[in-house]
Design a protein around this motif. Structure first.
Motif, PDB file in Angstrom:
ATOM      1  N   ILE A   1      -8.177  13.908  42.639  1.00 28.56           N
ATOM      2  CA  ILE A   1      -8.112  14.406  44.015  1.00 28.56           C
ATOM      3  C   ILE A   1      -7.376  15.736  44.068  1.00 28.56           C
ATOM      4  O   ILE A   1      -7.839  16.700  44.686  1.00 28.56           O
ATOM      5  CB  ILE A   1      -7.427  13.356  44.917  1.00 28.56           C
ATOM      6  CG1 ILE A   1      -8.304  12.103  45.008  1.00 28.56           C
ATOM      7  CG2 ILE A   1      -7.186  13.931  46.306  1.00 28.56           C
ATOM      8  CD1 ILE A   1      -7.676  10.971  45.759  1.00 28.56           C
ATOM      9  N   GLU A   2      -6.222  15.807  43.416  1.00 24.68           N
ATOM     10  CA  GLU A   2      -5.465  17.060  43.420  1.00 24.68           C
ATOM     11  C   GLU A   2      -6.246  18.175  42.725  1.00 24.68           C
ATOM     12  O   GLU A   2      -6.248  19.323  43.182  1.00 24.68           O
ATOM     13  CB  GLU A   2      -4.115  16.863  42.720  1.00 24.68           C
ATOM     14  CG  GLU A   2      -3.167  15.918  43.430  1.00 24.68           C
ATOM     15  CD  GLU A   2      -3.350  14.473  42.985  1.00 24.68           C
ATOM     16  OE1 GLU A   2      -4.458  14.145  42.520  1.00 24.68           O
ATOM     17  OE2 GLU A   2      -2.388  13.688  43.096  1.00 24.68           O
ATOM     18  N   GLY A   3      -6.918  17.822  41.616  1.00 24.51           N
ATOM     19  CA  GLY A   3      -7.695  18.828  40.897  1.00 24.51           C
ATOM     20  C   GLY A   3      -8.827  19.371  41.727  1.00 24.51           C
ATOM     21  O   GLY A   3      -9.069  20.602  41.759  1.00 24.51           O
ATOM     22  N   PHE A   4      -9.524  18.493  42.435  1.00 24.55           N
ATOM     23  CA  PHE A   4     -10.633  18.957  43.266  1.00 24.55           C
ATOM     24  C   PHE A   4     -10.140  19.733  44.483  1.00 24.55           C
ATOM     25  O   PHE A   4     -10.816  20.658  44.951  1.00 24.55           O
ATOM     26  CB  PHE A   4     -11.504  17.780  43.703  1.00 24.55           C
ATOM     27  CG  PHE A   4     -12.437  17.307  42.633  1.00 24.55           C
ATOM     28  CD1 PHE A   4     -13.423  18.145  42.124  1.00 24.55           C
ATOM     29  CD2 PHE A   4     -12.330  16.028  42.115  1.00 24.55           C
ATOM     30  CE1 PHE A   4     -14.279  17.718  41.120  1.00 24.55           C
ATOM     31  CE2 PHE A   4     -13.185  15.594  41.103  1.00 24.55           C
ATOM     32  CZ  PHE A   4     -14.170  16.446  40.608  1.00 24.55           C
ATOM     33  N   LEU A   5      -8.982  19.386  45.002  1.00 26.31           N
ATOM     34  CA  LEU A   5      -8.412  20.164  46.105  1.00 26.31           C
ATOM     35  C   LEU A   5      -8.092  21.591  45.663  1.00 26.31           C
ATOM     36  O   LEU A   5      -8.381  22.560  46.375  1.00 26.31           O
ATOM     37  CB  LEU A   5      -7.147  19.478  46.630  1.00 26.31           C
ATOM     38  CG  LEU A   5      -7.347  18.242  47.509  1.00 26.31           C
ATOM     39  CD1 LEU A   5      -6.003  17.615  47.857  1.00 26.31           C
ATOM     40  CD2 LEU A   5      -8.100  18.603  48.782  1.00 26.31           C
ATOM     41  N   LEU A   6      -7.491  21.719  44.477  1.00 25.64           N
ATOM     42  CA  LEU A   6      -7.193  23.052  43.952  1.00 25.64           C
ATOM     43  C   LEU A   6      -8.480  23.825  43.688  1.00 25.64           C
ATOM     44  O   LEU A   6      -8.558  25.035  43.939  1.00 25.64           O
ATOM     45  CB  LEU A   6      -6.373  22.928  42.663  1.00 25.64           C
ATOM     46  CG  LEU A   6      -4.951  22.382  42.818  1.00 25.64           C
ATOM     47  CD1 LEU A   6      -4.312  22.164  41.453  1.00 25.64           C
ATOM     48  CD2 LEU A   6      -4.100  23.335  43.646  1.00 25.64           C
ATOM     49  N   LEU A   7      -9.492  23.133  43.180  1.00 23.55           N
ATOM     50  CA  LEU A   7     -10.780  23.772  42.917  1.00 23.55           C
ATOM     51  C   LEU A   7     -11.413  24.235  44.227  1.00 23.55           C
ATOM     52  O   LEU A   7     -11.960  25.345  44.306  1.00 23.55           O
ATOM     53  CB  LEU A   7     -11.699  22.788  42.195  1.00 23.55           C
ATOM     54  CG  LEU A   7     -12.915  23.355  41.454  1.00 23.55           C
ATOM     55  CD1 LEU A   7     -12.484  24.333  40.373  1.00 23.55           C
ATOM     56  CD2 LEU A   7     -13.721  22.217  40.848  1.00 23.55           C
ATOM     57  N   LEU A   8     -11.330  23.406  45.245  1.00 21.09           N
ATOM     58  CA  LEU A   8     -11.884  23.750  46.550  1.00 21.09           C
ATOM     59  C   LEU A   8     -11.199  24.979  47.132  1.00 21.09           C
ATOM     60  O   LEU A   8     -11.855  25.905  47.623  1.00 21.09           O
ATOM     61  CB  LEU A   8     -11.730  22.555  47.493  1.00 21.09           C
ATOM     62  CG  LEU A   8     -12.163  22.755  48.942  1.00 21.09           C
ATOM     63  CD1 LEU A   8     -13.660  22.999  49.027  1.00 21.09           C
ATOM     64  CD2 LEU A   8     -11.778  21.548  49.793  1.00 21.09           C
ATOM     65  N   ILE A   9      -9.871  24.990  47.063  1.00 19.61           N
ATOM     66  CA  ILE A   9      -9.113  26.129  47.600  1.00 19.61           C
ATOM     67  C   ILE A   9      -9.424  27.400  46.825  1.00 19.61           C
ATOM     68  O   ILE A   9      -9.571  28.494  47.405  1.00 19.61           O
ATOM     69  CB  ILE A   9      -7.606  25.821  47.556  1.00 19.61           C
ATOM     70  CG1 ILE A   9      -7.273  24.673  48.514  1.00 19.61           C
ATOM     71  CG2 ILE A   9      -6.795  27.060  47.914  1.00 19.61           C
ATOM     72  CD1 ILE A   9      -5.860  24.163  48.403  1.00 19.61           C
ATOM     73  N   SER A  10      -9.559  27.280  45.511  1.00 17.86           N
ATOM     74  CA  SER A  10      -9.823  28.448  44.672  1.00 17.86           C
ATOM     75  C   SER A  10     -11.171  29.082  45.000  1.00 17.86           C
ATOM     76  O   SER A  10     -11.280  30.305  45.152  1.00 17.86           O
ATOM     77  CB  SER A  10      -9.776  28.062  43.197  1.00 17.86           C
ATOM     78  OG  SER A  10      -8.498  27.572  42.837  1.00 17.86           O
ATOM     79  N   PHE A  11     -12.210  28.253  45.116  1.00 14.61           N
ATOM     80  CA  PHE A  11     -13.529  28.812  45.434  1.00 14.61           C
ATOM     81  C   PHE A  11     -13.619  29.262  46.881  1.00 14.61           C
ATOM     82  O   PHE A  11     -14.396  30.168  47.204  1.00 14.61           O
ATOM     83  CB  PHE A  11     -14.624  27.803  45.102  1.00 14.61           C
ATOM     84  CG  PHE A  11     -15.054  27.893  43.664  1.00 14.61           C
ATOM     85  CD1 PHE A  11     -16.002  28.819  43.266  1.00 14.61           C
ATOM     86  CD2 PHE A  11     -14.472  27.082  42.708  1.00 14.61           C
ATOM     87  CE1 PHE A  11     -16.374  28.934  41.936  1.00 14.61           C
ATOM     88  CE2 PHE A  11     -14.851  27.182  41.370  1.00 14.61           C
ATOM     89  CZ  PHE A  11     -15.812  28.113  40.985  1.00 14.61           C
ATOM     90  N   LEU A  12     -12.833  28.652  47.744  1.00 18.80           N
ATOM     91  CA  LEU A  12     -12.746  29.158  49.109  1.00 18.80           C
ATOM     92  C   LEU A  12     -12.164  30.564  49.107  1.00 18.80           C
ATOM     93  O   LEU A  12     -12.630  31.446  49.841  1.00 18.80           O
ATOM     94  CB  LEU A  12     -11.880  28.225  49.958  1.00 18.80           C
ATOM     95  CG  LEU A  12     -11.653  28.650  51.413  1.00 18.80           C
ATOM     96  CD1 LEU A  12     -12.978  28.713  52.162  1.00 18.80           C
ATOM     97  CD2 LEU A  12     -10.693  27.689  52.102  1.00 18.80           C
ATOM     98  N   LEU A  13     -11.174  30.795  48.251  1.00 17.65           N
ATOM     99  CA  LEU A  13     -10.583  32.125  48.131  1.00 17.65           C
ATOM    100  C   LEU A  13     -11.602  33.121  47.580  1.00 17.65           C
ATOM    101  O   LEU A  13     -11.701  34.252  48.072  1.00 17.65           O
ATOM    102  CB  LEU A  13      -9.355  32.071  47.220  1.00 17.65           C
ATOM    103  CG  LEU A  13      -8.613  33.384  46.982  1.00 17.65           C
ATOM    104  CD1 LEU A  13      -8.157  33.995  48.296  1.00 17.65           C
ATOM    105  CD2 LEU A  13      -7.427  33.177  46.053  1.00 17.65           C
TER     106      LEU A  13
END
Length: 300
Positions: free
Chosen positions: A264-276
């Motif tokens: 969950i934490e990994g996918f949240l970071l991935l989501l935020i990164s690609f959002l950026l």
């Protein structure tokens, strides 16, 4: 009548907002329940622990003893490197192919049309595998060439050494996205009134010069909005780099999740990164579109 219509639209918007909030609340509740069941909780403390795995390529200094946070940062910059290079090269290829499709030269038109038709029918994943296993790994072991050295270990360009994985991903993204950009450019060019073509031809300008100086500047307002979508697609498609072993953000995140179990934490970071990534691309294209529209208005 207008008052009734405005109230109806307001109620529709309220219902939609409530529906979206309800879905989000349901997802958050399911997430909380699953975290309680697993007993893991939500924690990012693992980011400070040593990653313990090597990266095949790093845009920044990296060793396995570095933290997961630094490994993800290196992966982010690896993704940024291939995305930026892909944006530039696919734009150049797409503009050339799009202009060729509107050329008066029949051979150029047919070649550009064949390129677009072929590339758009083949999935990007298959193209990446082709460029990696057939094109680049099929090169000889001993370097070929002078200023540009080619081998199955990578490409060396004037002292700049590029890995096979990076070259395969970059080539695949460039060729695939360039075909879509070519269609966008062709549509923008066709939107320019035919009188503009006749005007530059009557002045004795060549096809190439007339295209660069007259047609393309007028086609930009029609090209840029659709071009933004293709740029965003390229950024998202870069996650397929994991198929050829390129250490981009998605690949590093996948390895981190596997080792830590923190999906969950990994996918949240991935989501935020690609959002950026997407916000940077969208913001840049919005600014460019505003500049182009401003020049068009001043020209009128």
């Amino acid at each position: 009548m207008r008052l009734f219509s405005s109230r109806r639209e307001l109620w529709i918007q309220v219902v939609l907002v409530l529906g979206v909030l309800g879905v989000l609340a349901l997802l958050v509740n399911n997430l909380a329940v699953n975290l309680i069941r697993t007993g893991l909780g939500l924690s990012f403390s693992w980011l400070g622990r040593p990653a313990g795995f090597a990266l095949g390529e790093s845009a920044l200094p990296y060793s396995p003893s570095d933290s997961y946070a630094w490994a993800l940062t290196v992966g982010w910059f690896n993704s940024l490197k291939v995305i930026l290079a892909g944006l530039v090269l696919s734009t150049l290829l797409g503009v050339l192919a799009g202009a060729a499709r509107s050329s008066s030269n029949r051979l150029l038109r047919q070649l550009a049309a064949g390129y677009v038709a072929l590339i758009r029918q083949v999935p990007l994943l298959l193209q990446l595998l082709f460029w990696y296993f057939v094109a680049f790994l099929g090169l000889p072991e001993n370097p070929l060439g002078g200023l540009i050295e080619l081998s199955n270990q990578g490409i060396q360009l004037l002292g700049l050494k590029l890995s096979v994985e990076f070259c395969a991903v970059l080539t695949g993204l460039t060729v695939f996205t360039g075909a879509s950009i070519a269609e966008v450019v062709r549509g923008g060019i066709n939107a320019v009134p035919r009188g503009q073509w006749e005007a530059y031809r009557s002045l004795g300008l060549s096809e190439g010069l007339g295209m660069r100086r007259i047609v393309l500047p007028q086609a930009l307002p029609a090209i840029l909005p659709a071009l933004t979508s293709q740029y965003l697609n390229l950024a998202k498609n870069s996650t397929l780099a994991i198929a050829v072993g390129y250490a981009d953000l998605y690949a590093v995140s996948d390895t981190s999740i596997t080792q830590t179990g923190r999906a969950i934490e990994g996918f949240l970071l991935l989501l935020i990164s690609f959002l950026l990534f997407n916000l940077l691309i969208s913001g840049g294209m919005t600014a460019l579109n505003s500049i182009v529209l401003g020049r068009v208005r001043r020209g009128r």
